[in-house]
Design a protein around this motif. Structure first.
Motif, PDB file in Angstrom:
ATOM      1  N   GLN B  31       1.079   1.452  -1.769  1.00 54.73           N
ATOM      2  CA  GLN B  31       0.163   0.527  -1.571  1.00 54.73           C
ATOM      3  C   GLN B  31      -0.464   0.594  -0.115  1.00 54.73           C
ATOM      4  OE1 GLN B  31      -1.600  -1.326  -3.764  1.00 54.73           O
ATOM      5  NE2 GLN B  31      -0.306  -0.298  -5.394  1.00 54.73           N
ATOM      6  N   LEU B  41       7.679  -8.432   0.165  1.00 51.97           N
ATOM      7  CA  LEU B  41       7.526  -7.740  -1.472  1.00 51.97           C
ATOM      8  C   LEU B  41       8.698  -7.766  -1.865  1.00 51.97           C
ATOM      9  CD1 LEU B  41       5.226  -7.369  -3.278  1.00 51.97           C
ATOM     10  CD2 LEU B  41       5.609  -5.028  -2.777  1.00 51.97           C
ATOM     11  N   VAL B  44      10.615 -11.294  -2.466  1.00 55.71           N
ATOM     12  CA  VAL B  44      10.038 -11.931  -3.521  1.00 55.71           C
ATOM     13  C   VAL B  44      10.507 -11.191  -5.017  1.00 55.71           C
ATOM     14  CG1 VAL B  44       7.852 -12.516  -4.655  1.00 55.71           C
ATOM     15  CG2 VAL B  44       8.297 -12.744  -2.203  1.00 55.71           C
ATOM     16  N   ILE B 137      12.124  -9.402 -16.141  1.00 56.83           N
ATOM     17  CA  ILE B 137      10.820  -8.943 -16.243  1.00 56.83           C
ATOM     18  C   ILE B 137      10.114  -9.690 -15.110  1.00 56.83           C
ATOM     19  CG2 ILE B 137      10.925  -8.244 -18.711  1.00 56.83           C
ATOM     20  CD1 ILE B 137       8.651 -10.223 -19.314  1.00 56.83           C
ATOM     21  N   MET B 141       7.105  -8.260 -12.682  1.00 57.87           N
ATOM     22  CA  MET B 141       5.576  -8.871 -12.947  1.00 57.87           C
ATOM     23  C   MET B 141       4.985  -9.536 -11.552  1.00 57.87           C
ATOM     24  SD  MET B 141       5.991 -10.844 -16.621  1.00 57.87           S
ATOM     25  CE  MET B 141       4.000 -10.813 -16.897  1.00 57.87           C
ATOM     26  N   VAL B 145       1.609  -8.289  -9.846  1.00 57.15           N
ATOM     27  CA  VAL B 145       0.593  -9.030  -9.398  1.00 57.15           C
ATOM     28  C   VAL B 145       0.282  -9.183  -7.711  1.00 57.15           C
ATOM     29  CG1 VAL B 145      -0.249 -11.505  -9.391  1.00 57.15           C
ATOM     30  CG2 VAL B 145       0.820 -10.523 -11.607  1.00 57.15           C
ATOM     31  N   LEU B 146       1.221  -8.992  -7.009  1.00 60.31           N
ATOM     32  CA  LEU B 146       1.121  -9.072  -5.557  1.00 60.31           C
ATOM     33  C   LEU B 146       0.474  -8.070  -4.997  1.00 60.31           C
ATOM     34  CD1 LEU B 146       4.184 -11.158  -4.373  1.00 60.31           C
ATOM     35  CD2 LEU B 146       1.978 -11.929  -4.481  1.00 60.31           C
ATOM     36  N   CYS B 147       0.669  -6.868  -5.773  1.00 62.42           N
ATOM     37  CA  CYS B 147       0.130  -5.680  -5.253  1.00 62.42           C
ATOM     38  C   CYS B 147      -1.559  -5.483  -6.001  1.00 62.42           C
ATOM     39  CB  CYS B 147       0.851  -4.340  -5.642  1.00 62.42           C
ATOM     40  SG  CYS B 147       2.290  -4.228  -4.950  1.00 62.42           S
ATOM     41  N   GLY B 148      -1.656  -6.228  -6.746  1.00 65.09           N
ATOM     42  CA  GLY B 148      -3.134  -6.256  -7.545  1.00 65.09           C
ATOM     43  C   GLY B 148      -3.187  -5.362  -8.579  1.00 65.09           C
ATOM     44  N   GLN B 150      -2.089  -4.795 -12.703  1.00 63.54           N
ATOM     45  CA  GLN B 150      -1.719  -5.206 -13.917  1.00 63.54           C
ATOM     46  C   GLN B 150      -0.426  -5.010 -14.215  1.00 63.54           C
ATOM     47  OE1 GLN B 150      -4.274  -3.580 -17.015  1.00 63.54           O
ATOM     48  NE2 GLN B 150      -5.753  -5.283 -16.856  1.00 63.54           N
ATOM     49  N   PRO B 151       0.471  -6.138 -14.493  1.00 64.62           N
ATOM     50  CA  PRO B 151       2.250  -5.782 -14.553  1.00 64.62           C
ATOM     51  C   PRO B 151       2.454  -4.845 -15.598  1.00 64.62           C
ATOM     52  CG  PRO B 151       1.563  -8.300 -14.894  1.00 64.62           C
ATOM     53  CD  PRO B 151       0.323  -7.443 -14.776  1.00 64.62           C
ATOM     54  N   VAL B 153       4.942  -4.169 -17.420  1.00 60.47           N
ATOM     55  CA  VAL B 153       5.523  -4.690 -18.543  1.00 60.47           C
ATOM     56  C   VAL B 153       4.513  -5.228 -19.785  1.00 60.47           C
ATOM     57  CG1 VAL B 153       5.310  -7.238 -17.793  1.00 60.47           C
ATOM     58  CG2 VAL B 153       7.121  -6.641 -19.516  1.00 60.47           C
ATOM     59  N   LEU B 154       3.429  -5.338 -19.355  1.00 64.80           N
ATOM     60  CA  LEU B 154       2.064  -5.725 -20.361  1.00 64.80           C
ATOM     61  C   LEU B 154       1.485  -4.667 -21.039  1.00 64.80           C
ATOM     62  CD1 LEU B 154       0.404  -8.534 -18.358  1.00 64.80           C
ATOM     63  CD2 LEU B 154       1.983  -8.804 -20.293  1.00 64.80           C
ATOM     64  N   LYS B 155       1.625  -3.186 -20.202  1.00 61.11           N
ATOM     65  CA  LYS B 155       1.023  -2.145 -20.656  1.00 61.11           C
ATOM     66  C   LYS B 155       1.862  -1.020 -21.166  1.00 61.11           C
ATOM     67  CE  LYS B 155      -1.247  -1.414 -16.820  1.00 61.11           C
ATOM     68  NZ  LYS B 155      -2.203  -0.766 -15.964  1.00 61.11           N
TER      69      LYS B 155
END
Lengths: 209, 209, 209
Positions: B31, B41, B44, B137, B141, B145-148, B150-151, B153-155
């Protein structure tokens, strides 16, 4: 919590869980997620608001840990909604509008549930109204952030405001009339107001997946 | 927590912390973050899943507050991984694949740690499996999200599912055989399954920074 | 918490709340949010860092539930800042720079408040410095994530670092000299350092809404 309202709060929570899980599953279809991702998104959306409320008032373990009902509701509802939404033809904004109407019902239900539980925990009425609003809007905010979208609550006129106003109506009504009347009036007002806003501001220029 | 497994859980948590910190540092390089951002990052991401688990079951203060080991692990691992990833030539997807393999090991380790601690807190096996999955997970996630983004895990097919299945294997095995056997079998199954999925679905068409 | 510093901590929290609410309201204008969305964003930003700190150390209910002052500060400040920022002509980066200067003051104040409260809760100095940094950076991170942006703390040189360094200065100074001297020195150092970084790295090539 008023003892007489406890079973009603459980029933409303199950209904709100189902509605928010369905809204998240529709968003998952719009984002091109697979069924597994849709279930994760639906569970997080459905229990997110209540979880945040429990954390803020220090009620542990949070509500869905001791009672499997909520997750057992969210998972099948998410799968069925996912299949149904995938079979709807994209375009024309039908899926988005369905999502917004479900979200409106979820907002009203979760606002009232959060308010009930906050008042039961002994916080002041103003803070209870804010916690009702938090319970009502947090699930949808988490759903939108996980989809990489700006939460609609921040951009759409009269979203948090409707939740706060509905909460205030309930707090006044339950003293003046009765808790049951307050619940029903506030629910009707919030749902009607959001439905009207969604209907009036139906999208025309954004790409509707 | 079973007393005999306590030191093992600590050792696994340190290992999982290191692995997730490294995955986050690689994502930070992809990123274009600077080393300071990479460390934030990484911390966290590494403590995020366990922190959420502790909050949900009401275990305060959360695990890394009383024991500095976890943050003292995440920070140097993040710095070294950041330097190493920055020296790898971008393109070809090598950095992304390394990130995904590390993430797979972290998913398996954190799932088992979360499961152990949830069972030790006395929740039902089904909720413990869900909390194991949450622990597994959530860190990734939050990182995405912090990198902007979509996680993933959802895709990605079979991400949360592998964590839930691995958790179920552990719960059954530890009764039928022994906790140690259950841990090892479940770890091997989850890691192998995720490695296979990552290998099979290696990206071909997305821009690999 | 040191008894003599308690009123000072409350006063600083109100000031920090106002400053962070103003920064969020300016960001809301830049993102094209309406006033209602701006107020929600401002409240979440202003109380977010302290809420996370209270949760991590297990201090329930979180600070703004028992004392309405913080929300009663954030809401009007957000509305006034929103109106003021909307009347500033877009372009030239003036709004962004104002946001960054306010954010710098908020970072310094919240770092010192978080540090005070963490030390008062009996955690070790190193963890207290980390919790001070968490309190300082979390509000702005939540604000940026809700706006769909990568948090500036991850991309901007010397953001979390300044918070950690300021915290370390306070911890050493309050032993060597006095808590009051420590507070003032650390506040001056952090604010000056961030102001210098913001001034030196003022944006030239990004589109300034």
């Amino acid at each position: 919590m008023l003892t007489s309202l406890a079973p009603l709060v459980v029933a409303l929570t199950v209904l709100a869980t189902a509605v928010m899980a369905a809204s998240a599953a529709i968003q998952a279809v719009r984002q091109g997620f697979d069924p597994f991702g849709a279930v994760v998104l639906a569970v997080v959306t459905a229990v997110g608001g209540g979880t945040l409320r429990d954390i803020l008032i220090g009620r542990f373990p949070v509500f869905w840990i001791e009672d499997l009902t909520y997750i057992a509701t969210a998972v099948p509802v998410a799968l069925v909604s996912y299949m149904a939404a995938r079979s709807m033809r994209a375009g024309g904004g039908r899926r988005l509008r369905l999502l917004l109407y479900l979200d409106a019902v979820g907002l009203a239900l979760f606002t009232l549930i959060g308010l009930q539980i906050a008042l039961g925990a002994g916080v002041s009425p103003v803070i209870a109204i804010i916690l009702g609003c938090t319970t009502g809007i947090a699930g949808g905010m988490i759903r939108d952030v996980l989809c990489g979208l700006q939460p609609s609550v921040l951009k759409e006129d009269l979203y948090a405001t409707i939740s706060l106003a509905g909460g205030a109506v309930y707090v006044v009504w339950r003293e003046a009339l009765s808790p049951e009347t307050g619940l029903m009036t506030a629910f009707a007002l919030m749902t009607f107001a959001r439905f009207y806003v969604v209907w009036r501001t139906r999208p025309r220029d954004e790409p509707l997946v």
